[in-house]
Design a protein around this motif. Structure first.
Motif, mmCIF file in Angstrom:
data_model
loop_
_atom_site.group_PDB
_atom_site.id
_atom_site.type_symbol
_atom_site.label_atom_id
_atom_site.label_comp_id
_atom_site.label_asym_id
_atom_site.label_seq_id
_atom_site.Cartn_x
_atom_site.Cartn_y
_atom_site.Cartn_z
ATOM 1 N N UNK A 1 0.857 -1.190 0.000
ATOM 2 C CA UNK A 1 0.000 0.000 0.000
ATOM 3 C C UNK A 1 0.891 1.237 0.000
ATOM 4 N N UNK A 2 0.511 2.234 -0.782
ATOM 5 C CA UNK A 2 1.267 3.480 -0.815
ATOM 6 C C UNK A 2 0.361 4.672 -0.527
ATOM 7 N N UNK A 3 0.918 5.652 0.160
ATOM 8 C CA UNK A 3 0.243 6.915 0.430
ATOM 9 C C UNK A 3 1.206 8.048 0.124
ATOM 10 N N UNK A 4 0.667 9.237 0.019
ATOM 11 C CA UNK A 4 1.499 10.423 -0.092
ATOM 12 C C UNK A 4 1.316 11.244 1.182
ATOM 13 N N UNK A 5 2.401 11.397 1.927
ATOM 14 C CA UNK A 5 2.384 12.170 3.173
ATOM 15 C C UNK A 5 3.251 13.397 2.957
ATOM 16 N N UNK A 6 2.649 14.577 3.069
ATOM 17 C CA UNK A 6 3.373 15.831 2.805
ATOM 18 C C UNK A 6 4.026 15.788 1.430
ATOM 19 N N UNK A 7 3.281 15.286 0.449
ATOM 20 C CA UNK A 7 3.713 15.195 -0.952
ATOM 21 C C UNK A 7 4.878 14.238 -1.160
ATOM 22 N N UNK A 8 5.117 13.349 -0.217
ATOM 23 C CA UNK A 8 6.196 12.375 -0.332
ATOM 24 C C UNK A 8 5.618 10.962 -0.323
ATOM 25 N N UNK A 9 5.934 10.131 -1.325
ATOM 26 C CA UNK A 9 5.406 8.761 -1.358
ATOM 27 C C UNK A 9 5.935 7.924 -0.189
ATOM 28 N N UNK A 10 5.015 7.192 0.431
ATOM 29 C CA UNK A 10 5.324 6.358 1.596
ATOM 30 C C UNK A 10 4.788 4.956 1.350
ATOM 31 N N UNK A 11 5.598 3.958 1.699
ATOM 32 C CA UNK A 11 5.159 2.573 1.582
ATOM 33 C C UNK A 11 4.701 2.059 2.943
#
Length: 269
Positions: A1-11
């Motif tokens: 699963x990936x999200x964008x936190x503060x415009x930064x991709x996070x796994x």
């Protein structure tokens, strides 16, 4: 699963099941120089027993982009942003070593959002030996050797493993090697500099469990007492669970015992 936190991709690893925020959410926060994979066994156990699991690679670690954050407080802020990004209102937090400090600080900062807290291999303060700090900054291979020596029991170093054919120290060596240059030094410096742990603990008022490896050399059981005492507002007191025969790397050395302890605590009233 990936999200964008503060415009930064996070796994984020979800334990092999789709993330369902309608289930009880538990966030698993890894330690210094590691990534989500240290939680593989526990994440899968929880995800297959009714929990929505989020085991992130912290910024700059593993498959997450960005730079590693330099302080425990900044990492705690990031955990709150992660909950926002995942649409999670309430969650339990579990952290190992450096991750336990992050979980502790995040729970103190956002008491209305955190339902339970699990601190694994945790002490506060968490000083780091100067030779390890120096090696992490200038001789990564030496630092990796120190960490393997201090994190695992002698049996594990000689090849004992709950998974036949797997070298626990070899696996951890590869895990640390694949992190980017400077990550381990950054993380250890953050642990060493963090002085807010006991104050944060004094503000925790939700159920808390502390998992301690019986043979932990990095955060030994006798050193846990100040943090346990600081958790005075925790209902019933902080629950101490000793993982028999395990060292600091208890999630790998005793995966079933750690997973059972976590699940038992999270499902208790």
């Amino acid at each position: 699963m990936e999200l964008s936190i503060s415009d930064t991709p996070v796994y984020l690893y979800t334990g092999g099941r789709p993330f369902d925020r309608q289930q009880p959410v538990v966030v698993l926060i890894h330690g210094a120089g590691h990534d989500h994979s240290v939680w593989n066994f526990q994440a899968r156990q929880l995800a297959h027993h009714g929990f929505a699991v989020l085991a992130p690679d912290l910024p700059g670690h593993g498959r997450s982009q960005g730079s590693p954050l330099p302080t425990i407080e900044a990492l705690a802020d990031w955990v709150e942003a992660l909950l926002d990004g995942a649409g999670v209102v309430h969650a339990a937090l579990a952290g190992h070593s450096m991750g336990s400090l992050v979980a502790l600080q995040a729970a103190a900062q956002a008491p209305e959002r955190i339902r339970k807290l699990i601190l694994i291999g945790s002490v506060a303060p968490m000083p780091v030996a100067p030779p390890l700090l120096e090696a992490a900054a200038n001789a990564r291979a030496v630092a990796h050797g120190m960490i393997n020596q201090w994190s695992y029991t002698p049996a594990s170093q000689l090849g004992a493993s709950p998974i036949p054919g797997v070298s626990l120290t070899g696996l951890n060596q590869r895990l640390m090697e694949r992190q980017r240059e400077g990550v381990l030094a950054n993380d250890l410096a953050a642990c060493n500099a963090y002085q807010g742990g006991l104050d944060a603990a004094s503000r925790i008022a939700v159920p808390c469990a502390m998992l301690c490896g019986e043979r932990d050399q990095m955060t030994p059981r006798k050193a846990v007492k100040p943090l346990q005492e600081a958790l005075a507002k925790v209902p019933g007191g902080a629950r101490m669970i000793v993982i028999k025969g395990a060292g600091h790397a208890m999630m790998a050395e005793a995966p079933d015992a750690v997973g059972d302890a976590m699940r038992g605590f999270l499902t208790s009233t």
